[in-house]
Motif scaffolding. Structure first.
Motif, PDB file in Angstrom:
ATOM      1  N   GLN A 104       1.444   2.039   5.147  1.00  0.00           N
ATOM      2  CA  GLN A 104       0.591   3.201   4.879  1.00  0.00           C
ATOM      3  C   GLN A 104      -0.325   2.936   3.684  1.00  0.00           C
ATOM      4  OE1 GLN A 104       3.556   6.220   4.374  1.00  0.00           O
ATOM      5  NE2 GLN A 104       3.671   6.703   6.558  1.00  0.00           N
ATOM      6  N   ILE A 105       0.210   2.354   2.641  1.00  0.00           N
ATOM      7  CA  ILE A 105      -0.601   2.030   1.459  1.00  0.00           C
ATOM      8  C   ILE A 105      -1.683   1.021   1.838  1.00  0.00           C
ATOM      9  CG2 ILE A 105      -0.552   0.886  -0.798  1.00  0.00           C
ATOM     10  CD1 ILE A 105       2.260   2.171  -1.167  1.00  0.00           C
ATOM     11  N   TYR A 106      -1.313   0.006   2.600  1.00  0.00           N
ATOM     12  CA  TYR A 106      -2.279  -1.004   3.045  1.00  0.00           C
ATOM     13  C   TYR A 106      -3.397  -0.359   3.845  1.00  0.00           C
ATOM     14  CZ  TYR A 106      -4.201  -4.934   5.646  1.00  0.00           C
ATOM     15  OH  TYR A 106      -5.050  -5.838   6.217  1.00  0.00           O
ATOM     16  N   GLU A 107      -3.045   0.512   4.784  1.00  0.00           N
ATOM     17  CA  GLU A 107      -4.042   1.182   5.616  1.00  0.00           C
ATOM     18  C   GLU A 107      -4.980   2.045   4.777  1.00  0.00           C
ATOM     19  OE1 GLU A 107      -1.684   3.178   8.584  1.00  0.00           O
ATOM     20  OE2 GLU A 107      -1.134   1.283   9.545  1.00  0.00           O
ATOM     21  N   ILE A 109      -5.818   1.473   1.650  1.00  0.00           N
ATOM     22  CA  ILE A 109      -6.677   0.546   0.915  1.00  0.00           C
ATOM     23  C   ILE A 109      -7.788   0.044   1.831  1.00  0.00           C
ATOM     24  CG2 ILE A 109      -6.775  -1.758  -0.157  1.00  0.00           C
ATOM     25  CD1 ILE A 109      -3.916  -1.146  -1.228  1.00  0.00           C
ATOM     26  N   ILE A 110      -7.459  -0.349   3.055  1.00  0.00           N
ATOM     27  CA  ILE A 110      -8.449  -0.835   4.020  1.00  0.00           C
ATOM     28  C   ILE A 110      -9.450   0.269   4.360  1.00  0.00           C
ATOM     29  CG2 ILE A 110      -8.784  -1.682   6.389  1.00  0.00           C
ATOM     30  CD1 ILE A 110      -7.661  -3.763   4.400  1.00  0.00           C
ATOM     31  N   ALA A 111      -8.957   1.479   4.555  1.00  0.00           N
ATOM     32  CA  ALA A 111      -9.838   2.602   4.922  1.00  0.00           C
ATOM     33  C   ALA A 111     -10.805   2.950   3.789  1.00  0.00           C
ATOM     34  CB  ALA A 111      -8.997   3.824   5.286  1.00  0.00           C
ATOM     35  N   SER A 112     -10.382   2.721   2.547  1.00  0.00           N
ATOM     36  CA  SER A 112     -11.258   3.073   1.419  1.00  0.00           C
ATOM     37  C   SER A 112     -12.312   1.993   1.136  1.00  0.00           C
ATOM     38  CB  SER A 112     -10.425   3.334   0.165  1.00  0.00           C
ATOM     39  OG  SER A 112      -9.841   2.124  -0.287  1.00  0.00           O
ATOM     40  N   GLY A 113     -12.230   0.883   1.864  1.00  0.00           N
ATOM     41  CA  GLY A 113     -13.240  -0.163   1.713  1.00  0.00           C
ATOM     42  C   GLY A 113     -12.897  -1.110   0.658  1.00  0.00           C
TER      43      GLY A 113
END
Length: 113
Positions: A104-107, A109-113
């Motif tokens: 969830q944390i990784y996702e 981070i990826i979603a925030s660019g």
């Protein structure tokens, strides 16, 4: 005497294997009597007292759990661990929860660019 009762291996969140930890301890202790405990997160990586030259390894575990945004860590030490089966399901559930939270944390981070 040198001592460190809170070491991790790469079985949980450490960067070194068990053998690499032992090699590092042997070098840093300068062959003086040494007491260590490897307390990986939510897994018993050492199940009985080990004597390796001047190094005494005490079995232990760091139980880690997260509820909402609160992290709790409890370190326990043992003389010997004979049967982990009563805790295995609980520990597996905790490890699965940590992996889900990491994803969830990784996702995020990826979603925030």
């Amino acid at each position: 005497m040198y001592g460190d009762l809170h070491l991790h291996t790469n079985i949980s969140d450490g960067s070194m294997s068990f053998d690499e930890v032992m090699q590092a301890i042997a070098v840093t202790s300068n062959n003086k009597p040494t007491l260590i405990s490897i307390v990986d997160h939510n897994i018993f990586s050492v199940k009985s007292v080990i004597r390796n030259r001047n190094i005494l390894i005490l079995p232990g575990i760091e139980l880690s759990a997260t509820e909402s945004l609160v992290n709790v860590h409890l370190t326990a030490y043992f003389k010997e661990i004979t049967d982990t089966r009563p805790l295995d399901h609980l520990l597996s559930t905790i490890r699965d929860g940590y992996m889900q939270r990491a994803r969830q944390i990784y996702e995020k981070i990826i979603a925030s660019g």
